[in-house]
Design a protein around this motif. Structure first.
Motif, mmCIF file in Angstrom:
data_model
loop_
_atom_site.group_PDB
_atom_site.id
_atom_site.type_symbol
_atom_site.label_atom_id
_atom_site.label_comp_id
_atom_site.label_asym_id
_atom_site.label_seq_id
_atom_site.Cartn_x
_atom_site.Cartn_y
_atom_site.Cartn_z
ATOM 1 N N ALA A 27 -10.310 2.965 11.522
ATOM 2 C CA ALA A 27 -11.139 2.173 12.440
ATOM 3 C C ALA A 27 -11.516 0.821 11.836
ATOM 4 O O ALA A 27 -11.872 -0.117 12.562
ATOM 5 C CB ALA A 27 -12.399 2.956 12.813
ATOM 6 N N LYS A 28 -11.432 0.706 10.495
ATOM 7 C CA LYS A 28 -11.776 -0.552 9.814
ATOM 8 C C LYS A 28 -10.627 -1.556 9.858
ATOM 9 O O LYS A 28 -10.821 -2.731 9.554
ATOM 10 C CB LYS A 28 -12.126 -0.273 8.348
ATOM 11 N N TRP A 29 -9.427 -1.096 10.209
ATOM 12 C CA TRP A 29 -8.244 -1.949 10.129
ATOM 13 C C TRP A 29 -8.111 -2.796 11.387
ATOM 14 O O TRP A 29 -8.396 -2.351 12.498
ATOM 15 C CB TRP A 29 -6.990 -1.104 9.934
ATOM 16 N N LYS A 30 -7.649 -4.010 11.198
ATOM 17 C CA LYS A 30 -7.554 -4.987 12.280
ATOM 18 C C LYS A 30 -6.104 -5.378 12.526
ATOM 19 O O LYS A 30 -5.393 -5.763 11.603
ATOM 20 C CB LYS A 30 -8.392 -6.226 11.916
ATOM 21 N N PHE A 31 -5.671 -5.266 13.780
ATOM 22 C CA PHE A 31 -4.320 -5.681 14.142
ATOM 23 C C PHE A 31 -4.217 -7.199 14.163
ATOM 24 O O PHE A 31 -5.203 -7.865 14.456
ATOM 25 C CB PHE A 31 -3.940 -5.110 15.516
ATOM 26 N N PRO A 32 -3.010 -7.740 13.887
ATOM 27 C CA PRO A 32 -1.787 -7.038 13.468
ATOM 28 C C PRO A 32 -1.884 -6.562 12.027
ATOM 29 O O PRO A 32 -2.572 -7.172 11.210
ATOM 30 C CB PRO A 32 -0.700 -8.092 13.643
ATOM 31 N N LEU A 33 -1.181 -5.482 11.736
ATOM 32 C CA LEU A 33 -1.178 -4.898 10.406
ATOM 33 C C LEU A 33 0.031 -5.417 9.631
ATOM 34 O O LEU A 33 1.148 -5.432 10.154
ATOM 35 C CB LEU A 33 -1.122 -3.371 10.501
ATOM 36 N N HIS A 34 -0.196 -5.835 8.400
ATOM 37 C CA HIS A 34 0.850 -6.436 7.575
ATOM 38 C C HIS A 34 1.157 -5.539 6.378
ATOM 39 O O HIS A 34 0.260 -5.249 5.575
ATOM 40 C CB HIS A 34 0.406 -7.809 7.066
ATOM 41 N N MET A 35 2.382 -5.096 6.252
ATOM 42 C CA MET A 35 2.817 -4.279 5.118
ATOM 43 C C MET A 35 3.624 -5.156 4.165
ATOM 44 O O MET A 35 4.642 -5.733 4.569
ATOM 45 C CB MET A 35 3.677 -3.108 5.604
ATOM 46 N N ILE A 36 3.186 -5.268 2.920
ATOM 47 C CA ILE A 36 3.906 -6.100 1.966
ATOM 48 C C ILE A 36 4.225 -5.318 0.697
ATOM 49 O O ILE A 36 3.504 -4.397 0.307
ATOM 50 C CB ILE A 36 3.136 -7.391 1.607
ATOM 51 N N ASP A 37 5.323 -5.708 0.080
ATOM 52 C CA ASP A 37 5.746 -5.093 -1.178
ATOM 53 C C ASP A 37 6.397 -6.166 -2.036
ATOM 54 O O ASP A 37 7.166 -6.988 -1.534
ATOM 55 C CB ASP A 37 6.752 -3.964 -0.915
ATOM 56 N N PHE A 38 6.077 -6.164 -3.335
ATOM 57 C CA PHE A 38 6.631 -7.136 -4.274
ATOM 58 C C PHE A 38 7.613 -6.457 -5.219
ATOM 59 O O PHE A 38 7.460 -5.280 -5.562
ATOM 60 C CB PHE A 38 5.534 -7.758 -5.150
ATOM 61 N N GLU A 39 8.580 -7.221 -5.679
ATOM 62 C CA GLU A 39 9.426 -6.812 -6.799
ATOM 63 C C GLU A 39 9.241 -7.844 -7.907
ATOM 64 O O GLU A 39 9.322 -9.053 -7.657
ATOM 65 C CB GLU A 39 10.899 -6.735 -6.395
ATOM 66 N N THR A 40 8.975 -7.381 -9.102
ATOM 67 C CA THR A 40 8.644 -8.278 -10.206
ATOM 68 C C THR A 40 9.286 -7.778 -11.499
ATOM 69 O O THR A 40 9.759 -6.648 -11.579
ATOM 70 C CB THR A 40 7.116 -8.347 -10.419
ATOM 71 N N THR A 41 9.252 -8.639 -12.497
ATOM 72 C CA THR A 41 9.727 -8.250 -13.817
ATOM 73 C C THR A 41 8.908 -8.979 -14.868
ATOM 74 O O THR A 41 8.335 -10.040 -14.608
ATOM 75 C CB THR A 41 11.231 -8.562 -13.980
ATOM 76 N N ALA A 42 8.849 -8.394 -16.043
ATOM 77 C CA ALA A 42 8.160 -9.013 -17.180
ATOM 78 C C ALA A 42 8.845 -8.529 -18.447
ATOM 79 O O ALA A 42 8.834 -7.335 -18.735
ATOM 80 C CB ALA A 42 6.679 -8.631 -17.197
ATOM 81 N N VAL A 43 9.454 -9.434 -19.185
ATOM 82 C CA VAL A 43 10.193 -9.060 -20.386
ATOM 83 C C VAL A 43 9.742 -9.905 -21.568
ATOM 84 O O VAL A 43 8.975 -10.857 -21.426
ATOM 85 C CB VAL A 43 11.707 -9.205 -20.176
ATOM 86 N N ALA A 44 10.239 -9.514 -22.726
ATOM 87 C CA ALA A 44 9.730 -10.093 -23.974
ATOM 88 C C ALA A 44 9.968 -11.593 -24.079
ATOM 89 O O ALA A 44 9.061 -12.362 -24.416
ATOM 90 C CB ALA A 44 10.368 -9.375 -25.167
ATOM 91 N N LEU A 45 11.192 -12.041 -23.820
ATOM 92 C CA LEU A 45 11.498 -13.462 -23.971
ATOM 93 C C LEU A 45 11.238 -14.181 -22.657
ATOM 94 O O LEU A 45 11.789 -13.807 -21.618
ATOM 95 C CB LEU A 45 12.955 -13.657 -24.393
ATOM 96 N N PRO A 46 10.416 -15.214 -22.678
ATOM 97 C CA PRO A 46 10.089 -15.930 -21.429
ATOM 98 C C PRO A 46 11.339 -16.516 -20.773
ATOM 99 O O PRO A 46 12.217 -17.058 -21.438
ATOM 100 C CB PRO A 46 9.153 -17.048 -21.901
#
Length: 699
Positions: free
Chosen positions: A406-425
């Motif tokens: 009941a707290k949610w407001k339309f439109p509903l947005h579903m998001i997902d990220f793909e990321t990476t983090a490694v030793a050498l920048p």
């Protein structure tokens, strides 16, 4: 008659590392032709996920090791001879210098000799912030901190062997050996682009190898910053060798032995190829790398230990075990050491049953665990507490969900990220292990005038040029997706919030002309908590809702989910529990009735397929195999799947590994790989839609 003389086995630093993990593993490690070892199979993927091999190659350059002094590929005897040849020089730098004392053998990552002074440098792809991190723990006082302990003990073992070997080889010289631990220094900022591109990872005979660019030295000459630092751990190593650190002799660490006693005992068992006679089970056993699925024809060391120590029969492994319980706040190690191995053996003495409702609505972590125990063991007494919300083997708190939704407001947005983090920048201006956000997917659920809803895959982002820093463009694209309304935004688990807060800090330090607008956007959809007290310090007006938390509090299905709440297991759980979803998505409507950025309306797909028993197949298994596209084989494909189920690895092992392969290997994004990456991420947000639809049909 076989006259072949079997070569003596030496106790190496790799064997010592295994012994620190568990003395029982030594025998399995010693006999690779008999026992499965998953670590060997996973080496290439781990190299892609962490970048550790590249760190080693960069360290050689930083430490001034000429290529001809790198003796990594030589066998034991050849390496020992070559080391002694090079040590004839008063000043010399050697990679993989080999030393033997008795039955102990080490290869030193980097050894620098300057007269009688020896610098022993162990290189690790671990992050270290000299301003925040410490080598010392508080429990017990004066101990080596848990997370750095294996690395410190590794270099201490090397110092011990090298010191004794030098005394034996050169009795007339008085060498001093100083120990250092070289790690990725998070206080340093790269001042050149493409640092990681100087070291390409190759797969040779199923092993990871690094190919250094011919012009690496010239490119590094333009850099004034070394992102790896050799930290002084010499005095600490001396304390470890002397047995003076507080963890020695306590908490079953090293069998309550001191360092030298442990080295002597373990080397004897290893070199004689004898298993350690006493087995001490603990929670660490559940992550044992010597578990076998039977496909390689080798034995299972993990099961062998449990058969001996816990008297398990094969049928016992099929029962719900404490290892299968949802891990949050579980004292599994204590239980196992007390002989409590099965869920059915857990009582309120081990796990408090009734919750403190101050924790919020729905199930708290105690109730959620007891629900799992009851549903997996058939404990009728406990099940009676949840019976009103359990139907057809599925727990669903409908009233709690109603209040939440009941707290949610339309439109509903579903998001997902793909990321990476490694030793050498990857890029100039970045620190080691700093996050790179390279992809997102976005689905929208919109309410219709008649009270129904529509679904569409509204947008996506994929950084295809791995030479370009993507994070700020990533946020610009995300803001464009979400700026057209004030609807509720959903993520699955804390990852997306953490990534956006990390990019916020990057923006603060940047000179981007629109950085304030981007920071304001991030502030609006995220929150900040105190790391120690978890007190809310900031909460945006449109702070994302964590669908992972909603699942944990209001929904559970034991057959698919077990002790996990990963979206990869929740998805088949809701699909198998819902006839509505089965009927809807077993038809080819996705791409046509539900618009997609990647699926053509002329070639719509169905998300649901059934196996021979009528069970819904996991939709993730219907996607193109990223591992096939990367050319990394079926064993690695299984590894990718397990990485994807592990919330600690950037919320998506397949995409992470694929992107890192672009960065570390050939750098080319072909059409098939692009499609696979986009489809994987699209399914992550569509999975969130499936979960919402399942909830929505019941309220």
């Amino acid at each position: 008659m076989n006259n072949t003389v079997k070569k003596q086995k030496l106790f190496t630093k790799s064997a010592f590392k295994i012994a620190l993990e568990c003395p029982n593993k030594l025998y399995y490690y010693r006999n690779p032709e008999v026992y499965t070892n998953a670590d060997v199979e996973d080496e290439f993927l781990q190299a892609l996920a962490e970048g550790g091999f590249q760190v080693g190659e960069l360290a050689k350059i930083y430490c001034g090791v000429p290529p001809e002094n790198d003796i990594e590929e030589l066998d034991y005897d050849s390496a020992l001879r070559r080391t002694q040849e090079l040590m004839q020089q008063e000043q010399v730098n050697i990679a993989e210098a080999a030393f033997r004392y008795g039955n102990l053998f080490v290869r030193v990552d980097v050894l620098q000799r300057n007269g009688n002074h020896i610098e022993l440098i162990e290189v690790k792809a671990k992050s270290w912030d000299p301003e925040e991190d410490t080598f010392y723990g508080k429990k017990p006082e004066g101990s080596v901190k848990n997370d750095i302990r294996p690395y410190v003990y590794d270099v201490a073992f090397q110092k011990y062997v090298v010191t004794l070997a030098l005394q034996e080889l050169y009795p007339d010289r008085h060498f001093t050996v100083k120990a250092r631990l070289m790690m990725a220094d998070k206080s340093k900022t790269a001042d050149i682009n493409g640092l990681n591109q100087l070291f390409k990872i190759k797969k040779v005979n199923n092993r990871a190898r690094v190919e250094t660019a011919p012009d690496a030295m010239q490119q590094l000459a333009h850099s004034q910053v070394q992102v790896l630092t050799a930290f002084d751990v010499d005095a600490l190593c001396d304390r470890v060798i002397a047995g003076d650190t507080a963890e020695q002799g306590k908490d079953d660490f090293m069998l309550n032995m001191k360092f030298l006693d442990y080295v002597d005992a373990m080397s004897q068992y290893y070199c004689k190829n004898e298993p350690y006679p006493d087995i001490m089970l603990g929670a660490k056993c559940f992550k044992c790398q010597f578990q076998s699925d039977g496909t390689d024809g080798k034995q299972d060391g993990y099961r062998e230990c449990w058969r001996k120590a816990a008297h398990f029969a094969d049928s016992d492994f099929d029962q719900p075990l404490v290892k299968d319980l949802w891990k949050q706040y579980v004292k599994c190690d204590v239980w196992v050491k007390d002989g409590i191995y099965k869920m059915a053996d857990i009582t309120e003495e081990q796990l408090e049953r009734h919750a403190d409702k101050k924790s919020g609505p729905g199930l708290d972590h105690k109730e959620r665990k007891w629900l799992q125990i009851a549903m997996m063991t058939g404990n009728q007494e406990v099940l009676s507490d949840y019976a009103a919300d359990i139907h057809d083997g599925v727990y669903l708190d409908i009233e709690g969900l109603k209040a939440e939704m009941a707290k949610w407001k339309f439109p509903l947005h579903m998001i997902d990220f793909e990321t990476t983090a490694v030793a050498l920048p990857y890029y100039e201006g970045m620190r080691p292990y700093e996050q790179v956000a390279f992809q997102f997917s976005h689905h929208i659920i919109e309410q219709t005038a008649d009270g129904g809803y529509t679904i569409r895959h509204a947008g996506q982002y994929l950084n295809e040029d791995v030479s370009q820093f993507p994070n700020f463009e990533f946020v610009r694209a995300l803001r464009e997706q979400l700026a057209h309304d004030e609807g509720t935004i959903f993520r699955y688990a804390p990852h997306e919030n953490s990534i956006l807060r990390a990019i916020y800090k990057q923006l603060e330090e940047s000179t981007e002309p629109d950085k304030q607008e981007l920071m304001d956007f991030i502030d609006k959809i995220t929150h900040v908590k105190d790391k120690k007290t978890h007190k809310m310090l900031h909460q945006g007006k449109r702070d994302m809702v964590d669908l992972w938390e909603v699942v944990k509090r209001y929904f559970y299905e034991p057959k698919e989910m077990g002790g996990s709440n990963s979206i990869k297991v929740v998805l088949p759980a809701v699909l198998n529990a819902s006839q509505f979803l089965k009927d809807k998505y077993s038809k080819p409507i996705y791409g046509k009735e539900i618009p997609s950025q990647n699926i053509s309306s002329t070639k719509p797909i169905k998300w649901i397929a059934f196996d021979a028993s009528g069970h819904v197949e996991n939709p993730y298994h219907l996607l193109p195999s990223v591992s096939d596209l990367l050319g990394i084989g079926i064993i690695d494909d299984e590894m990718l799947e397990s990485m994807g189920n592990d919330m600690t690895i950037a919320n998506g092992g397949a995409a992470l590994t694929a992107y890192n392969k672009l960065m570390f290997c050939d750098g080319s994004m072909n059409d098939a790989l692009r499609e696979a990456l986009l489809r994987y991420c699209e399914l992550d947000t569509m999975a969130m839609v499936f979960i919402w639809e399942f909830f929505n049909q019941h309220i």
